[in-house]
Design a protein around this motif. Structure first.
Motif, PDB file in Angstrom:
ATOM      1  N   LEU A   1      30.880  36.368  28.506  1.00  9.91           N
ATOM      2  CA  LEU A   1      29.884  35.729  27.714  1.00  9.91           C
ATOM      3  C   LEU A   1      28.700  35.207  28.567  1.00  9.91           C
ATOM      4  O   LEU A   1      27.444  35.417  28.327  1.00  9.91           O
ATOM      5  N   SER A   2      28.976  34.515  29.573  1.00 13.64           N
ATOM      6  CA  SER A   2      28.086  33.730  30.308  1.00 13.64           C
ATOM      7  C   SER A   2      27.195  34.812  30.843  1.00 13.64           C
ATOM      8  O   SER A   2      25.883  34.862  30.943  1.00 13.64           O
ATOM      9  N   VAL A   3      27.794  35.973  31.483  1.00 16.13           N
ATOM     10  CA  VAL A   3      26.889  37.051  32.405  1.00 16.13           C
ATOM     11  C   VAL A   3      26.136  37.608  31.127  1.00 16.13           C
ATOM     12  O   VAL A   3      25.006  37.932  31.417  1.00 16.13           O
ATOM     13  N   ARG A   4      26.677  38.164  30.109  1.00 15.71           N
ATOM     14  CA  ARG A   4      25.956  38.936  28.941  1.00 15.71           C
ATOM     15  C   ARG A   4      24.623  38.042  28.377  1.00 15.71           C
ATOM     16  O   ARG A   4      23.677  38.670  28.450  1.00 15.71           O
ATOM     17  N   THR A   5      24.918  36.691  28.014  1.00 14.96           N
ATOM     18  CA  THR A   5      23.924  35.809  27.599  1.00 14.96           C
ATOM     19  C   THR A   5      22.861  35.804  28.609  1.00 14.96           C
ATOM     20  O   THR A   5      21.539  35.809  28.464  1.00 14.96           O
ATOM     21  N   ALA A   6      23.238  35.411  29.951  1.00 16.92           N
ATOM     22  CA  ALA A   6      22.259  34.987  31.080  1.00 16.92           C
ATOM     23  C   ALA A   6      21.562  36.293  31.329  1.00 16.92           C
ATOM     24  O   ALA A   6      20.332  36.158  31.521  1.00 16.92           O
ATOM     25  N   LEU A   7      22.183  37.291  31.214  1.00 14.98           N
ATOM     26  CA  LEU A   7      21.067  38.831  31.438  1.00 14.98           C
ATOM     27  C   LEU A   7      20.122  38.947  30.484  1.00 14.98           C
ATOM     28  O   LEU A   7      18.850  39.100  30.623  1.00 14.98           O
ATOM     29  N   ALA A   8      20.666  38.579  29.001  1.00 10.83           N
ATOM     30  CA  ALA A   8      19.607  38.706  28.049  1.00 10.83           C
ATOM     31  C   ALA A   8      18.733  37.743  27.942  1.00 10.83           C
ATOM     32  O   ALA A   8      17.466  37.997  27.710  1.00 10.83           O
ATOM     33  N   SER A   9      18.845  36.614  28.364  1.00 14.58           N
ATOM     34  CA  SER A   9      18.089  35.400  28.489  1.00 14.58           C
ATOM     35  C   SER A   9      17.229  35.593  29.534  1.00 14.58           C
ATOM     36  O   SER A   9      15.705  35.397  29.664  1.00 14.58           O
ATOM     37  N   THR A  10      17.357  36.216  30.753  1.00 13.37           N
ATOM     38  CA  THR A  10      16.540  36.423  31.813  1.00 13.37           C
ATOM     39  C   THR A  10      15.530  37.472  31.466  1.00 13.37           C
ATOM     40  O   THR A  10      14.316  37.503  31.891  1.00 13.37           O
ATOM     41  N   ALA A  11      15.824  38.713  30.648  1.00 10.99           N
ATOM     42  CA  ALA A  11      15.062  39.505  30.216  1.00 10.99           C
ATOM     43  C   ALA A  11      14.109  38.892  29.292  1.00 10.99           C
ATOM     44  O   ALA A  11      12.996  39.144  29.262  1.00 10.99           O
ATOM     45  N   LEU A  12      14.485  37.985  28.350  1.00  9.46           N
ATOM     46  CA  LEU A  12      13.616  37.487  27.599  1.00  9.46           C
ATOM     47  C   LEU A  12      12.482  36.326  28.522  1.00  9.46           C
ATOM     48  O   LEU A  12      11.492  36.426  28.015  1.00  9.46           O
ATOM     49  N   CYS A  13      13.148  35.884  29.667  1.00  7.41           N
ATOM     50  CA  CYS A  13      12.275  35.140  30.517  1.00  7.41           C
ATOM     51  C   CYS A  13      11.098  36.109  31.108  1.00  7.41           C
ATOM     52  O   CYS A  13      10.065  35.609  30.999  1.00  7.41           O
ATOM     53  N   VAL A  14      11.510  37.241  31.437  1.00  6.74           N
ATOM     54  CA  VAL A  14      10.497  38.050  31.988  1.00  6.74           C
ATOM     55  C   VAL A  14       9.536  38.492  31.267  1.00  6.74           C
ATOM     56  O   VAL A  14       8.460  38.583  31.392  1.00  6.74           O
ATOM     57  N   VAL A  15       9.935  38.997  29.817  1.00  2.00           N
ATOM     58  CA  VAL A  15       9.204  39.479  29.077  1.00  2.00           C
ATOM     59  C   VAL A  15       7.917  38.161  28.506  1.00  2.00           C
ATOM     60  O   VAL A  15       6.878  38.655  28.531  1.00  2.00           O
ATOM     61  N   ALA A  16       8.664  37.131  28.537  1.00  2.00           N
ATOM     62  CA  ALA A  16       7.581  35.965  28.043  1.00  2.00           C
ATOM     63  C   ALA A  16       6.879  35.335  29.303  1.00  2.00           C
ATOM     64  O   ALA A  16       5.665  34.901  29.463  1.00  2.00           O
TER      65      ALA A  16
ATOM     66  N   VAL B   1       6.028  36.353  32.436  1.00  3.10           N
ATOM     67  CA  VAL B   1       5.129  37.113  33.332  1.00  3.10           C
ATOM     68  C   VAL B   1       3.656  36.936  32.768  1.00  3.10           C
ATOM     69  O   VAL B   1       2.816  36.508  33.369  1.00  3.10           O
ATOM     70  N   PRO B   2       3.592  37.281  31.457  1.00  2.64           N
ATOM     71  CA  PRO B   2       2.281  36.831  30.938  1.00  2.64           C
ATOM     72  C   PRO B   2       1.791  35.408  30.996  1.00  2.64           C
ATOM     73  O   PRO B   2       0.697  34.963  31.200  1.00  2.64           O
ATOM     74  N   MET B   3       2.777  34.659  30.772  1.00  2.00           N
ATOM     75  CA  MET B   3       2.503  33.038  30.965  1.00  2.00           C
ATOM     76  C   MET B   3       2.140  32.676  32.357  1.00  2.00           C
ATOM     77  O   MET B   3       0.904  32.036  32.522  1.00  2.00           O
ATOM     78  N   ALA B   4       2.661  33.161  33.316  1.00  2.00           N
ATOM     79  CA  ALA B   4       2.299  33.030  34.643  1.00  2.00           C
ATOM     80  C   ALA B   4       0.680  33.631  35.091  1.00  2.00           C
ATOM     81  O   ALA B   4       0.184  32.792  35.825  1.00  2.00           O
ATOM     82  N   VAL B   5       0.634  34.714  34.590  1.00  2.00           N
ATOM     83  CA  VAL B   5      -0.782  35.319  34.849  1.00  2.00           C
ATOM     84  C   VAL B   5      -1.858  34.356  34.117  1.00  2.00           C
ATOM     85  O   VAL B   5      -2.949  34.298  34.982  1.00  2.00           O
ATOM     86  N   LEU B   6      -1.551  33.941  32.913  1.00  2.00           N
ATOM     87  CA  LEU B   6      -2.591  33.100  32.433  1.00  2.00           C
ATOM     88  C   LEU B   6      -2.818  31.849  33.018  1.00  2.00           C
ATOM     89  O   LEU B   6      -3.821  31.618  33.140  1.00  2.00           O
ATOM     90  N   LEU B   7      -1.649  31.184  33.413  1.00  2.00           N
ATOM     91  CA  LEU B   7      -2.033  29.926  34.288  1.00  2.00           C
ATOM     92  C   LEU B   7      -2.618  30.145  35.519  1.00  2.00           C
ATOM     93  O   LEU B   7      -3.303  29.269  35.969  1.00  2.00           O
ATOM     94  N   ALA B   8      -2.382  31.224  36.147  1.00  2.00           N
ATOM     95  CA  ALA B   8      -2.909  31.359  37.602  1.00  2.00           C
ATOM     96  C   ALA B   8      -4.398  32.183  37.488  1.00  2.00           C
ATOM     97  O   ALA B   8      -5.249  31.715  38.403  1.00  2.00           O
ATOM     98  N   ARG B   9      -4.456  32.853  36.564  1.00  2.00           N
ATOM     99  CA  ARG B   9      -5.983  33.578  36.548  1.00  2.00           C
ATOM    100  C   ARG B   9      -7.023  33.138  35.348  1.00  2.00           C
ATOM    101  O   ARG B   9      -8.077  32.970  35.642  1.00  2.00           O
ATOM    102  N   ALA B  10      -6.411  32.341  34.232  1.00  2.00           N
ATOM    103  CA  ALA B  10      -7.352  32.085  33.362  1.00  2.00           C
ATOM    104  C   ALA B  10      -8.192  30.527  33.782  1.00  2.00           C
ATOM    105  O   ALA B  10      -7.785  29.910  34.786  1.00  2.00           O
TER     106      ALA B  10
END
Length: 273
Positions: free
Chosen positions: A47-62, A64-73
């Motif tokens: 369960l830990s591995v499956r949920t950690a993979l899912a949460s990591t995918a969620l972190c990447v989706v949200a 990456v755009p957040m980091a771009v906004l903070l670095a470039r805006a």
């Protein structure tokens, strides 16, 4: 480097390593594999591995755009947004879990409307993923923002002056430059998600096979079976060490190599991808 810095540095390394050595010394090695391979332990690890993979995918989706906004805006509210991103790093995890509960819980701000639509998030596997993503997201965002600020925007500006559309610049230049930082940030986010405890317990509870991750299993076994708790703790430490080694190995550009105009360039010469 001043020689006297070695003393506090070595003391710091010892402070981190000594508890782990003590933990390894407390393990019942004769029954280690039996302790970490029990049905409850396997369920918790899976369960830990499956949920950690899912949460990591969620972190990447949200993230990456957040980091771009903070670095470039250049918005005036960016310091406030950056503080919000960093907040999960300094908040006690149980506070984060309570905040998620009052947002997505049965009587929460959004949860009451989801409940009316027969959608239940709190105390489910989805709640585990959300709790892990909440505490892991800053690791990805900070890593990517720092990489973007270090790299600068010279290549993006050159591509833009040559007529490349923003989306083309993103896929052909920015993303390849960020690849090492993206891998490192995602791996660190996965490691943080894998070890999450407080927010998960508060928001998702501890239901075997549904929300009881490996840290929760360790906590429960601490009183019932201390040997199993120690063995599972060491297993989690070993997994974390491997993850950190992967995150900080050289996954990116070799020394003297840089990305320019769609080509890898070494000391003035260029080669194709």
């Amino acid at each position: 480097m001043p020689g006297w810095l070695l003393v506090p540095a070595l003391l710091g390394f010892a402070f981190v390593a000594a508890p782990l050595v003590a933990l390894a010394g407390a393990v019942d090695w004769s029954g280690f594999f039996g302790l970490v391979s029990s049905p409850a332990s396997r369920d918790a690890l899976s369960l830990s591995v499956r949920t950690a993979l899912a949460s990591t995918a969620l972190c990447v989706v949200a993230g990456v755009p957040m980091a771009v906004l903070l670095a470039r805006a250049r918005w005036r509210v960016l310091p406030v947004l950056r503080a919000m991103v960093l907040l999960p790093l300094v908040l006690p995890p149980v506070v984060g879990g309570l905040a998620l509960l009052y947002l997505f819980g049965r009587y929460g701000m959004l949860g009451r409307h989801l409940e009316a639509a027969d959608i239940r998030i709190a105390f489910s596997t989805t709640a585990v993923v959300l709790a892990q993503a909440f505490v892991a997201l800053p690791f990805l965002v900070i890593t990517l923002e720092g990489a973007m600020r270090t790299a600068g925007d010279r290549y993006e500006r050159i591509a833009a002056t040559l007529g490349a559309a923003p989306t083309t610049v993103w896929w052909r230049i920015t993303l390849p430059l960020l690849r090492p930082a993206l891998i490192s940030g995602a791996v660190l986010a996965f490691a943080r998600a894998l070890g999450e405890f407080g927010a998960t317990l508060t928001f998702a509870g501890s239901l075997q096979g549904r929300t009881r991750t490996l840290p929760l299993e360790i906590y429960l076994q601490r009183e019932a079976d201390p040997d199993a708790a120690v063995a599972l703790s060491l297993l989690l430490v070993l997994i974390a060490v491997l993850i950190v080694l992967v995150a900080y190995r050289r996954v990116g550009v070799p020394e003297g190599r840089e990305w320019a105009g769609g080509l890898w360039r070494w000391g003035g010469s260029a080669a194709g991808r």
